[in-house]
Design a protein around this motif. Structure first.
Motif, short mmCIF file in Angstrom:
data_model
loop_
_atom_site.label_atom_id
_atom_site.label_comp_id
_atom_site.label_asym_id
_atom_site.label_seq_id
_atom_site.Cartn_x
_atom_site.Cartn_y
_atom_site.Cartn_z
N MET A 179 94.16 41.82 -135.25
CA MET A 179 93.76 42.23 -133.89
C MET A 179 94.56 41.44 -132.86
O MET A 179 94.75 40.24 -133.01
CB MET A 179 92.27 41.99 -133.65
N GLY A 180 95.03 42.11 -131.85
CA GLY A 180 95.67 41.39 -130.75
C GLY A 180 94.62 40.57 -129.99
O GLY A 180 93.42 40.80 -130.13
N MET A 181 95.09 39.63 -129.17
CA MET A 181 94.15 38.80 -128.42
C MET A 181 93.79 39.44 -127.08
O MET A 181 93.93 38.85 -126.01
CB MET A 181 94.73 37.41 -128.20
N GLY A 182 93.33 40.70 -127.17
CA GLY A 182 92.83 41.36 -125.98
C GLY A 182 91.42 40.92 -125.68
O GLY A 182 90.86 40.02 -126.33
N GLU A 183 90.80 41.56 -124.71
CA GLU A 183 89.46 41.15 -124.27
C GLU A 183 88.44 41.28 -125.38
O GLU A 183 87.57 40.43 -125.54
CB GLU A 183 89.03 42.00 -123.06
N VAL A 184 88.54 42.34 -126.21
CA VAL A 184 87.58 42.54 -127.28
C VAL A 184 87.70 41.45 -128.33
O VAL A 184 86.72 40.82 -128.74
CB VAL A 184 87.77 43.93 -127.93
N ALA A 185 88.92 41.17 -128.79
CA ALA A 185 89.13 40.15 -129.82
C ALA A 185 88.74 38.77 -129.31
O ALA A 185 88.18 37.97 -130.06
CB ALA A 185 90.59 40.15 -130.25
N ALA A 186 89.01 38.49 -128.05
CA ALA A 186 88.70 37.18 -127.49
C ALA A 186 87.21 36.93 -127.39
O ALA A 186 86.78 35.79 -127.22
CB ALA A 186 89.35 37.03 -126.11
N SER A 187 86.40 37.99 -127.50
CA SER A 187 84.95 37.84 -127.39
C SER A 187 84.25 37.84 -128.74
O SER A 187 83.04 37.91 -128.80
CB SER A 187 84.38 38.98 -126.53
N ARG A 188 85.05 37.75 -129.82
CA ARG A 188 84.46 37.84 -131.16
C ARG A 188 84.89 36.68 -132.05
O ARG A 188 86.05 36.26 -132.03
CB ARG A 188 84.88 39.15 -131.84
N PHE A 189 83.93 36.20 -132.84
CA PHE A 189 84.20 35.30 -133.95
C PHE A 189 83.86 36.05 -135.24
O PHE A 189 82.84 36.74 -135.29
CB PHE A 189 83.35 34.03 -133.87
N GLU A 190 84.69 35.86 -136.26
CA GLU A 190 84.45 36.58 -137.51
C GLU A 190 84.66 35.63 -138.68
O GLU A 190 85.74 35.06 -138.84
CB GLU A 190 85.40 37.77 -137.63
N PHE A 191 83.62 35.44 -139.51
CA PHE A 191 83.70 34.47 -140.60
C PHE A 191 83.40 35.05 -141.97
O PHE A 191 83.71 34.42 -142.98
CB PHE A 191 82.75 33.30 -140.32
N ALA A 192 82.80 36.22 -142.04
CA ALA A 192 82.48 36.80 -143.34
C ALA A 192 83.74 37.12 -144.13
O ALA A 192 83.76 37.01 -145.36
CB ALA A 192 81.63 38.06 -143.16
N GLY A 193 84.80 37.51 -143.43
CA GLY A 193 86.03 37.89 -144.11
C GLY A 193 86.65 36.73 -144.87
O GLY A 193 87.02 36.87 -146.04
N ILE A 194 86.76 35.58 -144.23
CA ILE A 194 87.39 34.45 -144.92
C ILE A 194 86.46 33.91 -146.00
O ILE A 194 86.92 33.39 -147.02
CB ILE A 194 87.80 33.35 -143.91
N ASN A 195 85.16 34.05 -145.80
CA ASN A 195 84.23 33.67 -146.86
C ASN A 195 84.47 34.53 -148.10
O ASN A 195 84.47 34.04 -149.24
CB ASN A 195 82.79 33.84 -146.37
N GLY A 196 84.70 35.83 -147.88
CA GLY A 196 85.00 36.73 -148.99
C GLY A 196 86.32 36.39 -149.66
O GLY A 196 86.45 36.49 -150.89
N GLN A 197 87.31 35.98 -148.86
CA GLN A 197 88.60 35.60 -149.43
C GLN A 197 88.46 34.37 -150.33
O GLN A 197 89.05 34.31 -151.42
CB GLN A 197 89.60 35.30 -148.32
N VAL A 198 87.69 33.39 -149.88
CA VAL A 198 87.48 32.18 -150.69
C VAL A 198 86.78 32.54 -151.99
O VAL A 198 87.14 32.03 -153.07
CB VAL A 198 86.67 31.14 -149.89
#
Length: 454
Positions: A282-301
């Motif tokens: 995701m680019g660092m637009g307004e939507v991305a800048a307002s979100r934190f996402e951690f489930a994805g990297i948890n799944g990668q680990v």
């Protein structure tokens, strides 16, 4: 007196503040429920622990109330000198009772709230039922007042009027609240106005780190070090960076990303596995800048550990370091974006202090005790031209849930004239943002205000 029971910590504190802005903790203790068998907080186990431990802890705290002979002559309130009898000895009666009303687990909150109501009725004093997350954001202001007491720093002018704010950091500032249950970036504009700039899309960062700790730390280390605590976050930090938690000058081998392209690079271990940063596509637009996402990297680990069940201790340590690095950089990129939006006059030097805009970033919540997080935030701000911005974090003992921060928040609300009705109920979800559904802190029912003496 303050009570905190929002999750698994049963906490009680007694805080005193005088007219010079100094604060003193007479008592501040907690008892944490034993959730090790569940690898996380079990609500029923936690509420049983509150029920068993809160009343005895309050009794213990009462013995720490100052006697009339030890009263501070410059105390802010309670000029009537009323006392309570503790073991047959007169002690100064608390001026009000502060308690966590929410957010948190409803039954757990209700345990503390009901005890606080009983004390307020018994002593005929006001009740202040405060927001737990607001308390985390205000904790550095408590630390400032406590430090002023220890150092003898005079926070008022010779005529008794304030020549500098005893409540520091001063509004506005940015608050990064990171814990096992919450991850949010706030624009803290005033005591009761904390606008949410970014929030977690799924799980909180502390929850993710706990899950990764249980997957990455070798079982033999986890069983020994975790046998007495179940504190997976601190264990994960110490495993990733051995000796860091007990060192004041630990040197991290870390180079902050200089630009967005560096932030979203895939980490390649050289050992057959890799990690992609959260929301890298995701680019660092307004939507991305307002979100934190951690489930994805948890799944990668989880996938890395599934594909590499015999990963060596050194390999696991590299995975732990990479996980923390990507997650903490993800947090800080949103912080940098907020600073860029709120500091339009920024230049990379201390001259920026005269240019207005945000001057302070507050790190709070249990994850804020992670020294590597503090290092990443400081390093990235330096690299992006925000070296002049002060990064403030409470001592480790005040990052996790505690009643001292509830006492301080009650103190600030009390001084601003706010009081709570005795018929209020616990609030499981209680947003900070006044523009959110429910109207934020003051949107909750049960508040009333009394005139504040000039």
């Amino acid at each position: 007196m303050a009570i905190e029971t929002s999750c698994d910590d049963t906490c009680v504190a007694i805080l005193e503040k005088n007219k010079t802005g100094h604060a003193r903790l007479h008592f501040n203790e907690k008892i944490t429920s034993d959730n090790r068998a569940f690898q996380g907080v079990h609500p029923l186990v936690a509420v049983v622990s509150h029920t068993e431990n809160l009343a005895p802890l309050i009794r213990k705290a009462l013995r720490a109330l100052p006697s009339p002979a030890d009263a501070d002559p410059s105390r802010e309130v309670n000029s009537d000198g009323k006392t309570v009898s503790v073991d047959g000895t007169p002690r100064l009666r608390p001026d009000f009772v502060s308690v966590t009303r929410g957010p948190g687990m409803t039954s757990n909150l209700a345990t503390g709230l009901n005890h606080a109501k009983g004390l307020a009725v018994s002593w005929d004093v006001p009740l202040l039922a405060v927001n737990h997350m607001q308390a985390h954001a205000l904790t550095p202001r408590l630390v400032r007042a406590l430090e002023a007491q220890k150092s003898g720093l005079n926070l008022t002018g010779e005529d008794g009027t304030s020549d500098q704010s005893p409540h520091s950091p001063q509004f506005p500032f940015l608050s990064l609240l990171v814990s096992g249950g919450h991850t949010m970036l706030l624009h803290s504009r005033s005591l009761n106005d904390h606008a949410i700039l970014a929030d977690a899309m799924n799980i909180a960062v502390g929850d993710m780190l706990d899950k990764c700790a249980r997957m990455i730390i070798p079982a033999e280390i986890l069983s020994v070090e975790g046998s007495d605590s179940g504190m997976y976050g601190p264990m994960f930090e110490e495993f990733a960076f051995p000796g860091s938690r007990g060192s004041s000058d630990y040197e991290y081998d870390y180079e902050p990303p200089a630009r967005r392209a560096d932030e979203i690079k895939t980490f390649k271990s050289g050992d057959g596995w890799s990690l992609t940063p959260p929301l890298a596509r995701m680019g660092m637009g307004e939507v991305a800048a307002s979100r934190f996402e951690f489930a994805g990297i948890n799944g990668q680990v989880q996938q890395v550990m599934h594909d590499n069940p015999d990963l060596s201790v050194d390999g696991r340590r590299i995975l732990a370091q990479a996980t923390m690095t990507l997650v903490f950089e993800h947090l800080t990129t949103r912080l940098v974006s907020a600073l860029q939006a709120n500091n339009p006059m920024r230049i990379p030097s201390t001259e920026s202090e005269s240019k207005g805009g945000i001057q302070t970033v507050v790190l709070s919540g249990g994850v804020a005790s992670n020294k590597f997080l503090r290092h990443v935030v400081r390093s990235m701000l330096e690299a992006r031209g925000f070296g002049y911005v002060e990064v403030v974090a409470p001592p480790v003992s005040l990052c996790t849930d505690n009643a001292a921060m509830i006492a301080w928040t009650g103190m600030e609300m009390y001084e601003d004239g706010w009081r709570s009705d005795l018929d209020i109920l616990a609030i499981r979800k209680w947003p900070l943002d006044p523009d959110a559904e429910g109207g934020g802190i003051l949107g909750a029912s049960g508040w009333y205000r009394v005139p504040v003496p000039e």
